[in-house]
Design a protein around this motif. Structure first.
Motif, PDB file in Angstrom:
ATOM      1  N   THR A 144       0.825  -1.208   0.000  1.00 14.86           N
ATOM      2  CA  THR A 144       0.000   0.000   0.000  1.00 14.86           C
ATOM      3  C   THR A 144       0.862   1.262   0.000  1.00 14.86           C
ATOM      4  N   ASP A 145       0.246   2.341  -0.433  1.00 15.82           N
ATOM      5  CA  ASP A 145       0.857   3.665  -0.405  1.00 15.82           C
ATOM      6  C   ASP A 145       0.655   4.205   1.018  1.00 15.82           C
ATOM      7  N   PRO A 146       1.752   4.543   1.731  1.00 17.44           N
ATOM      8  CA  PRO A 146       1.603   5.002   3.122  1.00 17.44           C
ATOM      9  C   PRO A 146       0.648   6.202   3.257  1.00 17.44           C
ATOM     10  N   GLY A 147       0.521   6.980   2.192  1.00 20.74           N
ATOM     11  CA  GLY A 147      -0.334   8.170   2.274  1.00 20.74           C
ATOM     12  C   GLY A 147      -1.818   7.892   2.083  1.00 20.74           C
ATOM     13  N   VAL A 148      -2.168   6.656   1.754  1.00 20.14           N
ATOM     14  CA  VAL A 148      -3.589   6.341   1.504  1.00 20.14           C
ATOM     15  C   VAL A 148      -4.010   5.215   2.442  1.00 20.14           C
ATOM     16  N   ALA A 149      -4.895   5.540   3.377  1.00 17.77           N
ATOM     17  CA  ALA A 149      -5.343   4.530   4.342  1.00 17.77           C
ATOM     18  C   ALA A 149      -6.415   3.651   3.691  1.00 17.77           C
ATOM     19  N   LEU A 150      -6.153   2.363   3.655  1.00 19.20           N
ATOM     20  CA  LEU A 150      -7.131   1.425   3.090  1.00 19.20           C
ATOM     21  C   LEU A 150      -7.593   0.485   4.190  1.00 19.20           C
ATOM     22  N   GLN A 151      -8.818  -0.036   4.045  1.00 19.51           N
ATOM     23  CA  GLN A 151      -9.249  -1.082   4.954  1.00 19.51           C
ATOM     24  C   GLN A 151     -10.055  -2.134   4.212  1.00 19.51           C
ATOM     25  N   VAL A 152     -10.202  -3.278   4.868  1.00 22.90           N
ATOM     26  CA  VAL A 152     -10.944  -4.392   4.271  1.00 22.90           C
ATOM     27  C   VAL A 152     -12.352  -3.916   3.913  1.00 22.90           C
ATOM     28  N   GLY A 153     -12.798  -4.283   2.725  1.00 19.52           N
ATOM     29  CA  GLY A 153     -14.140  -3.877   2.275  1.00 19.52           C
ATOM     30  C   GLY A 153     -14.110  -2.670   1.353  1.00 19.52           C
ATOM     31  N   ASP A 154     -12.974  -1.927   1.322  1.00 20.90           N
ATOM     32  CA  ASP A 154     -12.875  -0.767   0.429  1.00 20.90           C
ATOM     33  C   ASP A 154     -12.999  -1.210  -1.030  1.00 20.90           C
ATOM     34  N   GLN A 155     -13.690  -0.389  -1.820  1.00 19.95           N
ATOM     35  CA  GLN A 155     -13.849  -0.656  -3.250  1.00 19.95           C
ATOM     36  C   GLN A 155     -12.912   0.269  -4.022  1.00 19.95           C
ATOM     37  N   LEU A 156     -12.214  -0.301  -5.001  1.00 18.99           N
ATOM     38  CA  LEU A 156     -11.278   0.496  -5.791  1.00 18.99           C
ATOM     39  C   LEU A 156     -11.552   0.325  -7.277  1.00 18.99           C
ATOM     40  N   GLU A 157     -11.323   1.399  -8.031  1.00 14.47           N
ATOM     41  CA  GLU A 157     -11.287   1.288  -9.496  1.00 14.47           C
ATOM     42  C   GLU A 157      -9.824   1.189  -9.869  1.00 14.47           C
TER      43      GLU A 157
END
Length: 220
Positions: A144-157
């Motif tokens: 992951t990019d340290p500047g972008v917080a992601l979590q389980v369930g997130d939807q991405l294009e």
């Protein structure tokens, strides 16, 4: 071992390596008419969607698959050895060795380690660029990019850049869901994606890329 190889009357699905991206994406169907010791004699391939016959030339490189029970795709590489004029004109292509055939089951897609450029956009519109750790017909993972917080369930294009053996560069677009986050010893976080929406054509590009990578690893 010969049970693995296709037989007379089996259909082959063929893509022809070409510098022209749209041509190398086209899929043709052919049928094995005769078997020789080191070759298959096949009918002139036809593109089912358009009914167009594909004229093959000596030395053309082919990516081929045939189906076996349960919808398993068996991929191999081949090339045109020559032609045989009979009642119909047949193309002679090299028979693969059984251990070079890569099986891909429809449900569990081949995954390969690959550092590919992946561009992603979150639902909130944040964009980031990362490199994948692995990719397959069902998903991908990336640091992951340290500047972008992601979590389980997130939807991405997402868009991933694919470089093929013949020098073509293509990209595949898909929507994906973050299904797992794993903290590595380095302290970085690995995000695992599952494709939530992807067209068959885009998935085929990724599978083809994985197949080529697998083939390259095997032939080292």
């Amino acid at each position: 071992m010969n049970g693995l190889l296709p037989k007379i009357n089996d259909n082959l699905y063929i893509q022809v390596s070409s510098g022209d991206a749209s041509e190398s994406e086209a899929e043709y169907r052919s049928r094995i008419a005769e078997l020789e010791e080191d070759a298959f004699l096949i009918e002139i391939p036809i593109q089912e969607s358009s009914g167009r016959l594909k004229r093959l030339n000596m030395g053309d490189e082919l990516s081929v698959y045939y189906l076996t029970e349960g919808g398993i795709k068996n991929y191999f590489y081949s090339h045109v050895l020559g032609f045989k004029e009979d009642v119909i004109r047949m193309v002679r292509i090299r028979k693969p060795s059984p251990d070079s055939i890569v099986k891909i089951q429809r449900r569990s897609y081949l995954r390969v380690n690959a550092e590919l450029e992946l561009a992603a956009k979150t639902k909130s519109g944040r964009r980031f660029l990362v490199r994948t750790e692995d990719v397959g017909g069902g998903g991908a993972s990336f640091l992951t990019d340290p500047g972008v917080a992601l979590q389980v369930g997130d939807q991405l294009e997402c868009w991933v850049l694919l470089a093929f053996r013949n020098g073509n560069i293509d990209h595949a677009a898909f929507d994906a869901e973050v299904v797992r986050m794993k903290t590595l010893e380095s302290g970085r976080t690995l995000a695992m994606l599952k494709f939530s929406r992807i067209s068959d054509g885009e998935r085929q590009k990724i599978i083809r890329y994985c197949f080529e990578r697998q083939f390259d690893f095997r032939n080292r």
